[in-house]
Motif scaffolding. Sequence first.
Motif, short mmCIF file in Angstrom:
data_model
loop_
_atom_site.label_atom_id
_atom_site.label_comp_id
_atom_site.label_asym_id
_atom_site.label_seq_id
_atom_site.Cartn_x
_atom_site.Cartn_y
_atom_site.Cartn_z
N MET A 1 0.83 -1.20 0.00
CA MET A 1 0.00 0.00 0.00
C MET A 1 0.87 1.25 0.00
N LEU A 2 0.70 2.10 -1.01
CA LEU A 2 1.40 3.38 -1.07
C LEU A 2 0.36 4.49 -1.02
N LYS A 3 0.34 5.23 0.08
CA LYS A 3 -0.60 6.34 0.22
C LYS A 3 -0.25 7.45 -0.77
N ILE A 4 -1.27 8.06 -1.34
CA ILE A 4 -1.01 9.22 -2.19
C ILE A 4 -0.85 10.44 -1.30
N SER A 5 -0.26 11.50 -1.83
CA SER A 5 -0.05 12.73 -1.06
C SER A 5 -1.21 13.69 -1.26
N GLY A 6 -1.21 14.74 -0.45
CA GLY A 6 -2.24 15.77 -0.62
C GLY A 6 -2.16 16.45 -1.97
N ILE A 7 -0.96 16.56 -2.54
CA ILE A 7 -0.81 17.16 -3.87
C ILE A 7 -1.30 16.20 -4.94
N ASP A 8 -1.08 14.89 -4.76
CA ASP A 8 -1.65 13.90 -5.68
C ASP A 8 -3.17 14.01 -5.71
N GLU B 1 8.20 8.72 -0.45
CA GLU B 1 7.65 9.12 0.85
C GLU B 1 6.96 10.49 0.84
N MET B 2 6.43 10.91 -0.29
CA MET B 2 5.81 12.24 -0.35
C MET B 2 4.60 12.38 0.57
N SER B 3 3.86 11.29 0.80
CA SER B 3 2.65 11.38 1.62
C SER B 3 2.98 11.68 3.09
N SER B 4 4.21 11.37 3.52
CA SER B 4 4.57 11.69 4.90
C SER B 4 4.75 13.18 5.09
N LEU C 1 12.64 22.12 1.73
CA LEU C 1 12.12 20.94 2.41
C LEU C 1 12.96 19.73 2.00
N PRO C 2 13.02 18.70 2.85
CA PRO C 2 13.87 17.53 2.54
C PRO C 2 13.24 16.63 1.49
N ILE C 3 13.16 17.15 0.27
CA ILE C 3 12.56 16.40 -0.84
C ILE C 3 13.59 16.24 -1.94
N PRO C 4 14.00 15.03 -2.26
CA PRO C 4 14.99 14.83 -3.32
C PRO C 4 14.40 15.08 -4.70
N THR C 5 15.26 15.31 -5.66
CA THR C 5 14.79 15.59 -7.02
C THR C 5 14.15 14.37 -7.67
N ALA D 1 11.86 12.52 -6.36
CA ALA D 1 10.62 12.23 -5.64
C ALA D 1 9.56 11.70 -6.61
N PHE D 2 8.96 10.58 -6.27
CA PHE D 2 7.90 9.96 -7.06
C PHE D 2 6.56 10.57 -6.67
N GLY D 3 5.74 10.88 -7.66
CA GLY D 3 4.42 11.44 -7.40
C GLY D 3 4.29 12.82 -8.02
N ASN D 4 3.35 13.59 -7.53
CA ASN D 4 3.13 14.94 -8.01
C ASN D 4 3.75 15.94 -7.04
N PHE D 5 4.64 16.77 -7.56
CA PHE D 5 5.18 17.88 -6.77
C PHE D 5 5.24 19.08 -7.70
N VAL D 6 4.07 19.57 -8.03
CA VAL D 6 3.91 20.62 -9.02
C VAL D 6 2.81 21.55 -8.53
#
Length: 423
Positions: free
Chosen positions: A23-30, A186-189, A277-281, A283-288
């Motif tokens: 199970m991979l939770k989606i993030s608020g941006i997703d 780990e974007m959802s965290s 923020l500690p987000i690597p380049t 990062a899987f998911g939506n960060f836009v």
Amino acid sequence: MKIEVQSKKLIKPSTPMPNHSRMLKISGIDELQPPLYAGFLFYYRADGKNQEDDIFQRLRLLEESLSETLAIYYPLAGRYVEEELFIDCNDQGVEFVHAKVNGQLDQLLRGEFDTDLLGRLSEFRMAAAGNPLVAIQVNVFECGGLVIGLCSCHKVGDMSTMAAFMKSWATACRSGIHELASPYFEMSSLFPVKGSGVKIKPPFLAGIKLTMNRFSFSGAALSRLKLAGPKDLRISRVEAVSALLCKAFITMDRAKHGRLRPLFVCQNMNLRGRVNLPIPTNAFGNFVTKVVARCTISQSSLDFEALVKMIHDMFTNAKTRFAAIADGESCMDMVKDSAREHVEGVNGDKENVVDFTSWCGFPFYDIDFGWGKPELVSNGCIPVRKIALLDSKTEGGIDAWIILSQEEKVLLVQDPDIVAFTS
């Protein structure tokens, strides 16, 4: 051109997913993203080998390397569970279609882009329960050329995610998976889902015959265009092209409505590397996020320099605001506010909406599966009035892929600025 599907199958990861990672939770941006699939196309010329044997070998390599790549990008082989807002990483696989086209690839490369044909080369679809999150179609032309179309569910990744996936797949096909690194999942965290209250629904145009058109700005033309901008600003190629297209769309909108309407400009902005923020380049998911600008248009504000400054300020202000963010909650709030303003603008009818997305900077022309780099890269065709900007194959150039009505196309191709700066 006639397109015939030869086979359709699901490609699963080469190694099964452990139960503890199912199970991979989606993030608020997703959660904010629209329930549709975004697509793009890679056009490869034939390399002169025995076509039938070569195509069979290519398809086998594509399938095997895709399976290996999915073991690393394992969420893409799962299914989205909308009610619970997570991806079930169940290894069901991505859709892989082999299609035969009774035509020559050069017909497309010469610019004969038919929206129905482009749609069949990379089928547009809306998200639905149980559907594969990624669909790939390998279109084989009579000449031996290939068009590889990919569309992916926007809920699970933005263009940065899918560009990284395509690059990894091509690397695996060409030289194996030993060079591939796992993405950051780990974007959802950082951005937990809290219920955004914002539903992004693209303003689909029903009953209107749309065209997709390619306008190429060479590096030399962009240099001339940037010199025409404000002398006190250091403007980018994207800002210069966006301003020129806004100017043309204002003229086109006035011809259509008989008056100058207020302008609403919106553009996507990748947030990777722009926030503290500690987000690597990777990062899987939506960060836009969406960046927007509004202005009342008068005859004097049709000036190119004024439009360049407006768009430059739009980006500069957004970058400054996001660079000052120190926590995930503030970032999420700003992304939600931008999404809300974007939704209100594009779904209204009082303003002249110019909706951009820029994929410039992504190394699409380095996507080499082992038989050379693509001759052309384009976005897929969706039933939305939109402008997509991509780096062209020529050094320093930009291709603007514009979806609009046939009536608007006639006006746009006659615009003096478009004639002067594009081919």
